[in-house]
Design an enzyme around this catalytic site. Structure first.
Site, mmCIF file in Angstrom:
data_model
loop_
_atom_site.group_PDB
_atom_site.id
_atom_site.type_symbol
_atom_site.label_atom_id
_atom_site.label_comp_id
_atom_site.label_asym_id
_atom_site.label_seq_id
_atom_site.Cartn_x
_atom_site.Cartn_y
_atom_site.Cartn_z
ATOM 1 N N ASP A 197 0.387 3.937 1.597
ATOM 2 C CA ASP A 197 0.564 4.452 2.955
ATOM 3 C C ASP A 197 1.777 3.818 3.620
ATOM 4 O O ASP A 197 2.564 4.498 4.299
ATOM 5 C CB ASP A 197 -0.691 4.209 3.794
ATOM 6 C CG ASP A 197 -1.179 2.771 3.753
ATOM 7 O OD1 ASP A 197 -0.868 2.045 2.786
ATOM 8 O OD2 ASP A 197 -1.894 2.371 4.697
ATOM 9 N N GLY A 234 0.809 -1.214 0.000
ATOM 10 C CA GLY A 234 0.000 0.000 0.000
ATOM 11 C C GLY A 234 0.840 1.260 0.000
ATOM 12 O O GLY A 234 1.921 1.306 0.597
#
Length: 243
Positions: free
Chosen positions: A95, A93
């Site tokens: 993030d 991801g």
């Protein structure tokens, strides 16, 4: 001026950076993203932008933002200031990529465990050799409350609440005890395991539940709610330097 945009499941968190520091933070609903970003651009005259999207924009929003800023959209192909040793880098991801970049920038040459407590709780390790190894993904606090309600016929959906006692004397208290102490003890346990292997470990807590968890954790932890934004800024600067 540099614009950093982190798109969550429902809200967008954004920051304007200058000289490596945050000038101003913004949080707004994802549906209002284009309107709000235009306002930010008018106020600060943005020169470069990076966008990280866990919950992707619509095609229309993405096209409007591309026309407005010509941004870098963070993905697995973007150059990063660390060696990515994740087994499936394309599934990592954005993030978690940003958190690893922030760790390398802020805690260079240190083993760093980043705990991001948001919708999910993620654990990510970056070594003192600037290597990202991976970590773990676990249900976040709200997800646990919702799961207890959704997957049972009678348990109520409760709001997040501190619960200092381990024994719940009624159903609501038992739910609070299970969720809150379950998360706290999970985090403490994970930190303990990592510290056995990395004795010089630096631990960073970030994400939406940072303040809620920090005051209940006894471990030595550095709290930084804006760690993802700092990581995205690091990645943006890293890519501009190579242009």
């Amino acid at each position: 001026m540099f614009l950093i945009v982190d798109v969550g499941n429902t809200r967008v968190k954004s920051a304007v950076f200058q000289g490596g520091r945050v000038l101003e933070l913004f949080v707004f609903e994802k549906e209002k993203a284009v309107e709000k970003l235009k306002e930010i651009d008018v106020k600060f005259s943005i020169s470069h932008t990076i966008v990280s999207s866990v919950a992707t924009f619509s095609d229309i929003q993405k096209a409007q933002i591309e026309k407005l800023f010509r941004p870098i959209f963070l993905n697995s192909k973007i150059k990063v200031p660390f060696k990515n040793l994740y087994g499936t880098p394309k599934t990592l991801g954005p993030d978690r990529i940003a958190l690893a970049a922030a760790a390398v920038s802020k805690y260079e040459h240190k083993n760093t465990l980043i705990i991001d407590a948001g919708t999910c709780i993620t654990f990510d390790l970056v070594t003192d050799k600037k290597e990202y190894l991976g970590g773990a993904i676990s249900p976040g606090i709200r997800m646990r409350y919702k799961a207890l309600h959704h997957f049972t016929s009678k348990l109520p959906l409760l709001e997040t609440e501190e619960f200092p006692y381990i024994i719940g004397t009624n159903t609501n208290e038992s739910i609070h005890s299970g969720v809150v102490h379950g998360v706290l003890n999970e985090i403490k346990g994970v930190i303990s395991v990592y510290k056995k292997k990395y004795t010089d470990l630096t631990v960073v807590l970030t994400g939406g539940d940072t303040n809620f968890l920090l005051k209940q954790l006894k471990s030595v932890i550095f709290a930084n709610p804006n760690f993802i934004l700092e990581g995205l800024y690091t990645i943006l600067i890293h890519n501009l330097a190579d242009d």
